[in-house]
Design a protein around this motif. Structure first.
Motif, short mmCIF file in Angstrom:
data_model
loop_
_atom_site.label_atom_id
_atom_site.label_comp_id
_atom_site.label_asym_id
_atom_site.label_seq_id
_atom_site.Cartn_x
_atom_site.Cartn_y
_atom_site.Cartn_z
N GLN A 1 -86.37 8.62 3.02
CA GLN A 1 -85.48 8.32 1.90
C GLN A 1 -84.03 8.68 2.24
O GLN A 1 -83.11 7.93 1.89
N PRO B 1 -92.00 3.52 1.32
CA PRO B 1 -93.07 3.24 0.35
C PRO B 1 -94.48 3.43 0.93
O PRO B 1 -95.40 3.83 0.22
N LYS C 1 -88.24 0.47 4.73
CA LYS C 1 -89.53 -0.23 4.75
C LYS C 1 -90.69 0.77 4.86
O LYS C 1 -91.76 0.56 4.29
N LEU D 1 -91.48 11.68 3.83
CA LEU D 1 -90.91 10.87 2.74
C LEU D 1 -89.44 11.24 2.52
O LEU D 1 -88.58 10.36 2.41
N GLN E 1 -95.07 7.07 0.84
CA GLN E 1 -95.34 7.46 -0.55
C GLN E 1 -96.79 7.17 -0.92
O GLN E 1 -97.46 7.98 -1.56
N THR E 2 -97.30 6.01 -0.48
CA THR E 2 -98.70 5.65 -0.72
C THR E 2 -99.62 6.66 -0.06
O THR E 2 -100.62 7.10 -0.65
#
Length: 195
Positions: A158, A178, A175, A154, A181-182
């Motif tokens: 980022q 996220p 893209k 992550l 992150q999930t």
């Protein structure tokens, strides 16, 4: 003729870099070294150079290395765990990271970025350790590795989404972040349920 001389210069530089290093390199280090020797100042088509700067190339090799590890560890977990949550998460790793790896390979190929063909020594050591474990020991160590790996991934995504110079790699990172992150949120829930 100019194209041939560039190819020879790149090959010579690659061999020189490899000769200077007395230690063994893993596939990720080798890919990073090859990418550093590629010319970023001229046409990729005519020189065999790389179409991105070294920071973007390093992002690509790091992301590929992590993605391959997630798929390999996911496949291992599918075969070793009896925990339904862990198995479901591992299935998601194989599917989601497999798709992301294919997309990254396509971008890398178009930009002449060399990606590692196997995971680095650290990930291989983790896989070797996990392959010898069973039951709750395996589940705990796999989940811990997934939390750590997803936090690092992550951060990597980022940073590239914010600071990357190549538009395609930057968009890929934006893209993918996220989704990672999930995954991180899901594996932390599993980790909390195991305490």
């Amino acid at each position: 003729m100019k194209k041939v001389s560039y190819v020879f210069m790149i090959a010579a530089a690659s061999l020189a870099f490899q000769a200077c290093n007395s230690g063994q390199k893993d596939a990720k280090e080798t890919a990073d070294s090859l990418n550093k020797t590629k010319d970023t100042t001229s046409s990729v088509a005519s020189t065999g150079g790389i179409a991105v700067d070294n920071d973007d190339a390093k992002f690509a090799t790091d992301a590929a290395n992590g993605g391959m590890a997630e798929v390999a560890l996911g496949k291992l977990a599918i075969t070793k765990t009896a925990n339904a949550q862990v198995k479901q998460f591992a299935d998601m790793m194989v599917s989601d990271h497999g798709k992301a790896n294919e997309e990254l390979m396509s971008i890398a190929k178009a930009k002449n970025i060399t990606l590692p063909s196997t995971v680095d020594a650290d990930h291989q050591a983790k896989m070797d350790k996990l392959s010898k474990e069973t039951g709750k020991d395996f589940d705990k160590d796999y989940v811990d590795a997934m939390v750590d790996g997803h936090q690092k991934t992550l951060d990597l995504m980022q940073k590239e989404a914010k600071d990357g110079k190549d538009a395609e790699l930057k968009a890929f990172a934006a893209k993918t972040a996220p989704i990672v992150q999930t995954h991180l949120d899901a594996i932390k829930k599993i980790q909390d349920s195991m305490k």
